[in-house]
Motif scaffolding. Sequence first.
Motif, PDB file in Angstrom:
ATOM      1  N   GLU A 110      -2.343   8.380   7.673  1.00 44.45           N
ATOM      2  CA  GLU A 110      -2.877   7.407   6.726  1.00 44.45           C
ATOM      3  C   GLU A 110      -1.864   7.109   5.619  1.00 44.45           C
ATOM      4  N   ARG A 111      -1.211   8.157   5.074  1.00 40.19           N
ATOM      5  CA  ARG A 111      -0.183   7.950   4.052  1.00 40.19           C
ATOM      6  C   ARG A 111       0.973   7.131   4.600  1.00 40.19           C
ATOM      7  N   PHE A 112       1.379   7.412   5.835  1.00 36.04           N
ATOM      8  CA  PHE A 112       2.462   6.670   6.457  1.00 36.04           C
ATOM      9  C   PHE A 112       2.095   5.189   6.566  1.00 36.04           C
ATOM     10  N   ASP A 113       0.861   4.903   6.989  1.00 33.96           N
ATOM     11  CA  ASP A 113       0.425   3.508   7.111  1.00 33.96           C
ATOM     12  C   ASP A 113       0.452   2.794   5.763  1.00 33.96           C
ATOM     13  N   PHE A 114      -0.012   3.468   4.726  1.00 27.45           N
ATOM     14  CA  PHE A 114       0.007   2.864   3.393  1.00 27.45           C
ATOM     15  C   PHE A 114       1.436   2.613   2.924  1.00 27.45           C
ATOM     16  N   LEU A 115       2.308   3.596   3.118  1.00 29.53           N
ATOM     17  CA  LEU A 115       3.697   3.426   2.698  1.00 29.53           C
ATOM     18  C   LEU A 115       4.386   2.320   3.482  1.00 29.53           C
ATOM     19  N   ARG A 116       4.088   2.224   4.767  1.00 31.18           N
ATOM     20  CA  ARG A 116       4.674   1.159   5.573  1.00 31.18           C
ATOM     21  C   ARG A 116       4.259  -0.202   5.029  1.00 31.18           C
ATOM     22  N   GLU A 117       2.979  -0.352   4.717  1.00 34.52           N
ATOM     23  CA  GLU A 117       2.496  -1.615   4.144  1.00 34.52           C
ATOM     24  C   GLU A 117       3.123  -1.876   2.783  1.00 34.52           C
ATOM     25  N   LEU A 118       3.285  -0.833   1.995  1.00 30.45           N
ATOM     26  CA  LEU A 118       3.898  -0.979   0.677  1.00 30.45           C
ATOM     27  C   LEU A 118       5.325  -1.499   0.792  1.00 30.45           C
ATOM     28  N   PHE A 119       6.098  -0.898   1.675  1.00 26.96           N
ATOM     29  CA  PHE A 119       7.498  -1.299   1.808  1.00 26.96           C
ATOM     30  C   PHE A 119       7.667  -2.642   2.518  1.00 26.96           C
ATOM     31  N   PRO A 128       1.923 -16.313  -7.693  1.00 25.11           N
ATOM     32  CA  PRO A 128       1.773 -15.574  -8.962  1.00 25.11           C
ATOM     33  C   PRO A 128       2.102 -14.089  -8.786  1.00 25.11           C
ATOM     34  N   ILE A 129       2.597 -13.496  -9.823  1.00 23.81           N
ATOM     35  CA  ILE A 129       3.031 -12.108  -9.792  1.00 23.81           C
ATOM     36  C   ILE A 129       1.841 -11.144  -9.816  1.00 23.81           C
ATOM     37  N   ARG A 130       0.839 -11.454 -10.619  1.00 22.52           N
ATOM     38  CA  ARG A 130      -0.281 -10.526 -10.845  1.00 22.52           C
ATOM     39  C   ARG A 130      -0.951 -10.052  -9.539  1.00 22.52           C
ATOM     40  N   PRO A 131      -1.360 -10.935  -8.620  1.00 19.89           N
ATOM     41  CA  PRO A 131      -2.001 -10.440  -7.389  1.00 19.89           C
ATOM     42  C   PRO A 131      -1.087  -9.522  -6.570  1.00 19.89           C
ATOM     43  N   HIS A 132       0.198  -9.833  -6.552  1.00 24.70           N
ATOM     44  CA  HIS A 132       1.138  -9.010  -5.806  1.00 24.70           C
ATOM     45  C   HIS A 132       1.254  -7.616  -6.435  1.00 24.70           C
ATOM     46  N   VAL A 133       1.360  -7.572  -7.756  1.00 25.89           N
ATOM     47  CA  VAL A 133       1.468  -6.286  -8.452  1.00 25.89           C
ATOM     48  C   VAL A 133       0.191  -5.469  -8.247  1.00 25.89           C
ATOM     49  N   LEU A 134      -0.963  -6.099  -8.324  1.00 28.71           N
ATOM     50  CA  LEU A 134      -2.220  -5.384  -8.102  1.00 28.71           C
ATOM     51  C   LEU A 134      -2.299  -4.827  -6.677  1.00 28.71           C
ATOM     52  N   LYS A 135      -1.831  -5.601  -5.715  1.00 27.04           N
ATOM     53  CA  LYS A 135      -1.806  -5.130  -4.335  1.00 27.04           C
ATOM     54  C   LYS A 135      -0.887  -3.935  -4.186  1.00 27.04           C
ATOM     55  N   MET A 136       0.270  -3.969  -4.821  1.00 24.78           N
ATOM     56  CA  MET A 136       1.229  -2.865  -4.780  1.00 24.78           C
ATOM     57  C   MET A 136       0.643  -1.621  -5.448  1.00 24.78           C
ATOM     58  N   ILE A 137      -0.022  -1.803  -6.570  1.00 20.93           N
ATOM     59  CA  ILE A 137      -0.652  -0.668  -7.260  1.00 20.93           C
ATOM     60  C   ILE A 137      -1.724  -0.066  -6.358  1.00 20.93           C
ATOM     61  N   GLY A 138      -2.478  -0.900  -5.666  1.00 20.31           N
ATOM     62  CA  GLY A 138      -3.497  -0.421  -4.737  1.00 20.31           C
ATOM     63  C   GLY A 138      -2.896   0.438  -3.634  1.00 20.31           C
ATOM     64  N   TYR A 139      -1.753   0.036  -3.088  1.00 16.09           N
ATOM     65  CA  TYR A 139      -1.095   0.836  -2.067  1.00 16.09           C
ATOM     66  C   TYR A 139      -0.627   2.172  -2.632  1.00 16.09           C
ATOM     67  N   ILE A 140      -0.091   2.145  -3.848  1.00 17.44           N
ATOM     68  CA  ILE A 140       0.434   3.361  -4.443  1.00 17.44           C
ATOM     69  C   ILE A 140      -0.682   4.356  -4.752  1.00 17.44           C
ATOM     70  N   THR A 141      -1.780   3.850  -5.282  1.00 16.40           N
ATOM     71  CA  THR A 141      -2.875   4.776  -5.612  1.00 16.40           C
ATOM     72  C   THR A 141      -3.623   5.163  -4.387  1.00 16.40           C
TER      73      THR A 141
END
Length: 141
Positions: A110-119, A128-141
């Motif tokens: 599961e962690r690997f899948d999240f990291l793959r999506e993050l990268f 817009p930047i905001r939705p992208h940053v929120l999506k990235m924060i979601g992957y990190i958390t």
Amino acid sequence: MAKSLSLRNILDANKLTGLNFIDWFRNIKIVLKQEKKAYVLNGLALEETSDDATNEEKKAYRVYINDLDQATCVMLASTALDLQKQHEDMNALDIILNLREMFDKESRTERFDFLRELFRSKMLEGSPIRPHVLKMIGYIT
């Protein structure tokens, strides 16, 4: 008289269901550390004392067994019913070994899948930047 702080309620709110093994185990270690019983998870099991053991050795063994039993009860109480039934005849050390065997691989996947999506995430030009940053924060958390 002040009540002593108990962290066991975090285990009630975060029972082990399977996919949350890493978070659950972290909470177990926190609770047992606060209760001064985390040492039983170190894997160094005390051997049963012999008849010629000193009173101090016998007392230390009884304390260890009592702490191990309490850690086992805390673990079982904070797991889903199906996992309780599966592990009710084990001690805390055996429960952790079995749960790691069952769920640690799934957690890594599961962690690997999240990291793959993050990268792989890329922000589209002009978006817009905001939705992208929120999506990235979601992957990190």
